[in-house]
Structures are given as C-alpha cells and as structure tokens.
Enzyme design. Structure first.
Site, PDB file in Angstrom:
ATOM      1  N   SER A 184       0.843  -1.188   0.000  1.00  0.00           N
ATOM      2  CA  SER A 184       0.000   0.000   0.000  1.00  0.00           C
ATOM      3  C   SER A 184       0.885   1.248   0.000  1.00  0.00           C
ATOM      4  O   SER A 184       1.771   1.368  -0.845  1.00  0.00           O
ATOM      5  CB  SER A 184      -0.954  -0.050   1.197  1.00  0.00           C
ATOM      6  OG  SER A 184      -2.054   0.793   1.011  1.00  0.00           O
ATOM      7  N   ASP A 436      -8.416  -5.623  -5.700  1.00  0.00           N
ATOM      8  CA  ASP A 436      -8.045  -4.503  -4.845  1.00  0.00           C
ATOM      9  C   ASP A 436      -8.418  -3.167  -5.492  1.00  0.00           C
ATOM     10  O   ASP A 436      -7.956  -2.868  -6.597  1.00  0.00           O
ATOM     11  CB  ASP A 436      -6.545  -4.543  -4.586  1.00  0.00           C
ATOM     12  CG  ASP A 436      -6.058  -3.419  -3.693  1.00  0.00           C
ATOM     13  OD1 ASP A 436      -6.889  -2.821  -2.969  1.00  0.00           O
ATOM     14  OD2 ASP A 436      -4.848  -3.128  -3.713  1.00  0.00           O
ATOM     15  N   HIS A 461      -5.975  -6.746  -1.437  1.00  0.00           N
ATOM     16  CA  HIS A 461      -4.912  -5.796  -1.101  1.00  0.00           C
ATOM     17  C   HIS A 461      -3.668  -6.528  -0.599  1.00  0.00           C
ATOM     18  O   HIS A 461      -3.703  -7.227   0.400  1.00  0.00           O
ATOM     19  CB  HIS A 461      -5.448  -4.840  -0.029  1.00  0.00           C
ATOM     20  CG  HIS A 461      -4.717  -3.538   0.057  1.00  0.00           C
ATOM     21  ND1 HIS A 461      -4.404  -2.779  -1.047  1.00  0.00           N
ATOM     22  CD2 HIS A 461      -4.227  -2.845   1.135  1.00  0.00           C
ATOM     23  CE1 HIS A 461      -3.785  -1.670  -0.657  1.00  0.00           C
ATOM     24  NE2 HIS A 461      -3.653  -1.704   0.648  1.00  0.00           N
TER      25      HIS A 461
END
Length: 495
Positions: A184, A436, A461
């Site tokens: 991320s 995601d 994710h």
C-alpha cells in the site's frame, strides 16, 4: 492504506517454497544483543500473536534531513529478526513502514517471514515517522510547528539513514544487499526508496502500491468501479441493494422516528440525532464496502477486522433481493455490515464513527493527504454503486486549509517521484491484485525488464505479502515464485 475520500462524499477530510535459494550454512551466528551498545536500545524480544520473533530498537534520527540549521533528533523505532540471517552471505529485507504502528505491519507481512529462511535474510521493519512510537515531538508532534516534518521525503531519508547505520554497526552487514518491501503506502515508499536511493537498496517489492493514483494520471473513479465489480462478482443483487440503499437512507434521515429505527436496526453505539449524522453513517457504509474489497481474502483473516473467507460473498448472502421496500432493504444492509464489524458476535454495538483499525494513524495520514499525498477518489453513481461524488480539488484544498492550515500541493508527488515517467528506474516489482480497489492507481503493465508488473487474479490488497496459506489461489502462489526469482537475481547482481 487509510482511505481518503472526495469531500463531496466525505464532508470532511477523512491500502511457496517452489524456488529454492540456499547459501552454504555458516557456523557463525550473530547475536544482535551483543552489539546493543553501538546499535541502539534493545528492549527485548517480543513474541507476537503471529508467532514471529523480533527485537525492538530505537535509532536517533534527524527530524529534518534537509536543513543544516535544525539539529533536532527523534527516536525511530524499528524491529529486527536475525534468527535466519547468515552474516556471510544473507541479505537484509527491509520493510518500509507506512501509516501506522510498525508491529501491526510486521505481523501482517508473512511473506517476508516465509522466505527469510530460504534467503538466510535479516528482517528489519522500520517505523514511519509520526506513527506508532516514532513521534519526533512526543504528544506535541501534531502541533503546526512540528507536523510539517511529516513527509514521504523525510521518511525515505529516515529509511536510508537507518540502513547505513545498521550496515555500519552490525558485523558482517557492511556489504549486505538490501531489498525493500512494502504494501500500500509502504509499497509506494519501497518503490520510491529504490528510485531515490539506488545506492542503499538493490531492489524493491511494491505490493498494491497506487503510485499513479495522483491527479491527472488515472481515472479517479477507477477504485470505486473495482469495489462495485467485486460485489457484483459475488451477487448482482447485492450491488443493486447497495445502490438503492443511499436513497433509502436519505428518505429516512429527517424524522426522529426514522433515525431511531436506523440506530436500532444497525445497532449503533451512538444514536443518530440529526440528518447530518445519517449522512456520516452513509459515509461509514461506503468506507465499509471499500474496506471489504481491500480485504476480500480467500481464507479467514483479521487484517482490518476478523472476517470469514471471501467476506464479500458472506456479506452479500444477506442482500439477495433488491426489490424490497426501504426498511426491509436497509435491514439487510445492516445484516451485511454486521459481518464486517461483528463477525465474531462479540460487539454489543457498532461504532459508526470509526472504520479504520486503531493501529492505523488516520489523523496523521489525513495530514499527508492534505499536503503531498493527494490521491483523488471519485464516483459517478452510474459505473459504480456509490452516490455521485466528483473530485473537486479546490473544495478539497479549502477543507485542508480549514482543518490543518495547509494547502495541498496537487502535483508535487508526481514532480518528486516521476509520475508515469519512471523508465530510468530499475529493479522494482509492482504487484497488484485484481480485486483490490487501489490497483486502479497501480502499475499493471511492465515498463521494462527490471520494472516488472505482476497482476494477481483473485488477489485483494497485497495478498502476496501475506503469509502463505493452504487456500491461496494459484495466481498468488505463482506471483510469489516470480517475486522470489527476481529478488534472487537482484541479490546476485549486488554481491
């Protein structure tokens, strides 16, 4: 990654052991505790719920790496595991900490732990400044005169300086190749660390890193379209139910009786007293659907909340009919949202004022969002299941000025890190899961032989950064093998 939504929606500024890699085993095993005095402050070994063992250290960092007139220092926390490390030939795997407590990311990055024995690697998890315990000015870190030191540039300099310190202070580490990992925002940092400090790290795995989710680079509506596709994949009626729920909520926000019905039906901890409270509840629901798309893993997991396997499918099992009247439809929405917040059945009520886990520093992240991390997200209500919420930079900037006294630099991050023109960089893996939402801002096609994109079907994710699981789809097993092959090649190049 903590979501940051367009103001129109938010109302306020609110991410297999197939390849074998073994070195000749060394009889020398370094105990980091012997060199505590030169290395930092060892506060002991911490055995966490995931079973990973590491030691916690603190390193004195400069608050401002780019100002020779500021000598302020702070203690940056970092975690080290050397139980698999071969000092003669093993690499260092560095996790670039993101917006939260570093122990949380350490415990949820099982891939690094899984492959450390293969590579005989030392693991280092570095905490991001202004998060967790790494607060430059303690409880005054949020003060206007201090919070300006919260930037990605300063964080990258922290990571680079920490690596230099570790390599200088640990015997056998001086010439050790370093590979950066991150998921991320941490994945963005890992990629940028390789771009900015190629002399420090030999390569980077940037998992679910939306490095192109900046103004003018991609469609701001891409993320919400993916969320909608995920729910439609589970059951088209589920998507239709959610789409109809917004109007149903709007109809029920103006009377005391209807607001009480909503409070009771959703089992909210705090009563909905005003129409504005219902609007914020709608935002909370949008947050929830987004989060579910991020963590739609193929096995039970507790990354954000304790959830079953394929949680969207479980949520949608409660929303099979979109043709119901408003109250029955919202009743099903309440059952669905309870899967996310109360799957264990232990919550006596649901807190609609918080959707992020406590380990994530949402307040500090919002400051970053209001300065350089301008990540537009929008919806149109046509190609997605959310209320129309266009991206309006001017309104967003005014809210940032009101909340934090700062004006966002809309294009600074693109200028600083290259935007889509990053072909001069090398040795970076950009992995993204098709499920995601943040993949909409990710690198989905390889740019060169050493800037490699890996797209993971059935992946949410940074699924590839999680520990291997018997229920992993074949796509992530193959992705991890490819990642290990590339990491091995980078290490060989650097030796």
């Amino acid at each position: 990654m903590v979501r940051s939504w367009p103001l129109a929606m938010l109302g306020a500024v609110s991410m297999v052991c197939i390849f074998q890699y073994f070195h000749v085993c060394s009889a020398v095993q370094l105990d980091l505790s012997r060199i505590v005095a030169s290395h930092g402050i060892d506060i002991g070994r911490y055995a966490n719920p995931s079973g990973y063992n590491y030691k916690t250290y603190y390193f004195k960092q400069r608050v401002d790496h780019f100002n020779f007139n500021n000598d302020d220092m702070y203690s940056q926390r970092y975690l080290v595991s050397d139980e698999f490390w071969n000092p003669i030939s093993g690499p260092i795997f560095l996790y670039a900490g993101n917006e939260g407590d570093i122990t949380w990311f350490c415990n949820n990055t099982g891939f690094m732990w899984d492959i450390a024995p293969e590579f005989k690697a030392m693991l280092v998890f570095a905490e991001h400044r202004f998060y967790g315990e790494s607060l430059p000015y303690g409880n005054q870190s949020k003060d206007p005169g201090h919070i300006g030191y919260l930037t990605s540039e300063q964080a990258l300099a922290d990571f680079a300086t920490l690596v230099v310190h570790i390599k200088a202070s640990i015997p056998g580490a001086q010439n050790t190749p370093v590979i950066a990992f991150g998921g991320s925002y941490g994945g963005m940092l890992a990629a940028w660390l390789r771009m900015k400090y190629p002399n420090i790290v030999a390569g980077a795995l940037a998992a679910s890193a939306p490095v192109w989710q900046f103004p003018g680079l991609v469609d701001c509506g891409g993320a919400m379209k993916i969320v909608t596709q995920d729910f439609t994949r589970a059951d088209p009626e589920c998507t239709k139910t959610i789409r109809k729920s917004w109007d149903a909520l709007t109809k029920m926000k103006n009377t005391v009786a209807d607001r009480k019905w909503l409070t009771d039906t959703f089992q909210l901890c705090n009563p909905l007293k005003t129409a504005a409270d219902v609007d914020m509840m709608s935002q909370w629901l949008a947050d929830t659907w987004f989060d579910l798309a991020m963590v739609d893993y193929p096995y039970p997991a507790s990354f954000l909340e304790p959830l079953p396997a394929w949680p969207i499918k479980e949520v949608c099992s409660h929303m099979p009919n979109s043709s119901l009247d408003d109250k029955d439809l919202l009743g099903n929405i309440a059952k669905g949202v309870s899967v996310y917040y109360n799957y264990t059945g232990q919550a006596s009520c649901l807190n609609s004022s918080q959707s992020a886990v406590a380990a994530l520093g949402a307040d500090m992240w919002n400051f970053q969002y209001c300065t350089e991390m301008v990540l537009p997200v929008c919806s149109d209500g046509v190609h997605d299941m959310f209320p129309p919420a266009p991206w309006d930079f001017d309104s967003f900037a005014k809210q940032c000025e009101k909340t934090y006294g700062v004006t966002p630099r809309e294009h600074w991050t693109t200028i600083q890190y290259g935007g889509k023109d990053i072909k001069a960089a090398s040795n970076i893996i950009f992995s993204n899961g098709e499920l995601d939402p943040w993949s909409a801002g990710g690198v989905l096609k390889s740019i060169s032989e050493s800037l490699v994109a890996i797209v993971i079907q059935d992946g949410a994710h940074h699924l590839d950064l999680r520990a291997s699981n018997k229920d992993d789809p074949q796509s992530v097993i193959e992705a991890r093998k490819q990642e290990k092959d590339l990491i091995n090649s980078w290490i060989q190049q650097a030796l």
